[in-house]
Design an enzyme around this catalytic site. Structure first.
Site, PDB file in Angstrom:
ATOM      1  N   GLY A   4       0.665  -1.157  -0.012  1.00  0.00           N
ATOM      2  CA  GLY A   4       0.072   0.058  -0.117  1.00  0.00           C
ATOM      3  C   GLY A   4       0.830   1.235  -0.022  1.00  0.00           C
ATOM      4  N   CYS A   5       1.935   1.170   0.000  1.00  0.00           N
ATOM      5  CA  CYS A   5       2.878   2.288  -0.021  1.00  0.00           C
ATOM      6  C   CYS A   5       3.906   2.182  -1.231  1.00  0.00           C
ATOM      7  CB  CYS A   5       3.754   2.212   1.159  1.00  0.00           C
ATOM      8  SG  CYS A   5       5.043   3.695   1.216  1.00  0.00           S
ATOM      9  N   PRO A   6       3.627   3.292  -2.292  1.00  0.00           N
ATOM     10  CA  PRO A   6       4.644   3.123  -3.486  1.00  0.00           C
ATOM     11  C   PRO A   6       6.192   3.399  -3.148  1.00  0.00           C
ATOM     12  CG  PRO A   6       2.691   4.787  -3.801  1.00  0.00           C
ATOM     13  CD  PRO A   6       2.768   4.243  -2.239  1.00  0.00           C
ATOM     14  N   MET A  34       7.128  -0.010  -2.248  1.00  0.00           N
ATOM     15  CA  MET A  34       7.158  -0.783  -3.372  1.00  0.00           C
ATOM     16  C   MET A  34       8.304  -0.857  -4.184  1.00  0.00           C
ATOM     17  SD  MET A  34       4.623  -2.858  -3.831  1.00  0.00           S
ATOM     18  CE  MET A  34       4.637  -3.257  -5.698  1.00  0.00           C
TER      19      MET A  34
END
Length: 221
Positions: A31-33, A36
């Site tokens: 949920g966190c770019p 990622m």
């Protein structure tokens, strides 16, 4: 975003964080770019068997930070939230609890929680532990392209990776429109570059691509 742990992993003299298989753990979130991008770098470099991973739950609170659940457990300590892990490294820690977090299991300490720096750690720190081949040879920050990569990363970070938040969290319509125009102008610039070549810095994938694709896939698709 300011981070609190900015160590690296190397065999340099005096380094307390040296490259070892199984020693390090990455706390990340789909949920966190920003987290990622570290997962992408880990996969590209073939570090799955060298660096273990815990995924936090997508829920986040200002007091506890990212949460762990039965579905998304803390594989190291069984913590209920990521702040508990941060406090193991520094019992007086008062800062923001963020992912990614690169952790040293041997010393029980945080190594780094800045995504771009972790990408660079994964790019080179464990090369000697990898078998000969494409993943060991892959260089996401080659010397010959560093000036170009740094230039691209500077404006894609400000105009897109953090720009989407400036627009999305704007507290007025005027600020939203200013931020949104900045994001879409940068995306047009990206489209122009990629219409002429396969990757942002030329004919090979680099950290510039890694650090941008997570934001685009998360916010733009």
């Amino acid at each position: 975003m300011a981070t609190s742990f900015n160590n690296t992993i190397s065999n340099d003299a005096g380094s307390i964080f040296t490259p070892e298989a199984g020693r390090y753990h990455l706390y990340a979130s789909y949920g966190c770019p920003f987290a990622m991008r570290t997962l992408i770098a880990l996969k590209l470099k073939g570090l799955d068997g060298i660096v273990s991973v815990s995924q936090v739950h997508h829920k986040w609170t200002s007091e506890a930070g990212w949460l762990f659940t039965e579905e998304y457990p803390d594989h190291l300590y069984g913590a209920s939230n990521l702040r508990e892990v941060y406090l193991k490294s520094d019992p007086e820690y008062k800062g923001r609890v963020s992912v990614p977090l690169l952790w040293d299991k041997k010393l029980g300490k945080a190594v780094n929680n800045e995504s771009h720096e972790i990408v660079r750690i994964f790019n080179t720190a464990f090369n000697d532990l990898l078998p000969a081949g494409e993943q060991r040879d892959l260089d996401l920050y080659p010397q010959s392209l560093r000036a170009e990569i740094d230039s691209i990363s500077s404006w894609t970070q400000s105009d897109i990776s953090t720009g989407v938040y400036a627009a999305g969290w704007a507290d007025s319509q005027e600020k939203y429109e200013t931020g949104a125009r900045k994001v879409f102008a940068a995306l047009d610039r990206i489209e122009s570059i990629l219409s002429k070549q396969r990757f942002l810095a030329g004919d090979q994938i680099t950290e510039a691509d890694v650090c941008l694709c997570d934001t685009c896939s998360y916010h733009v698709t």
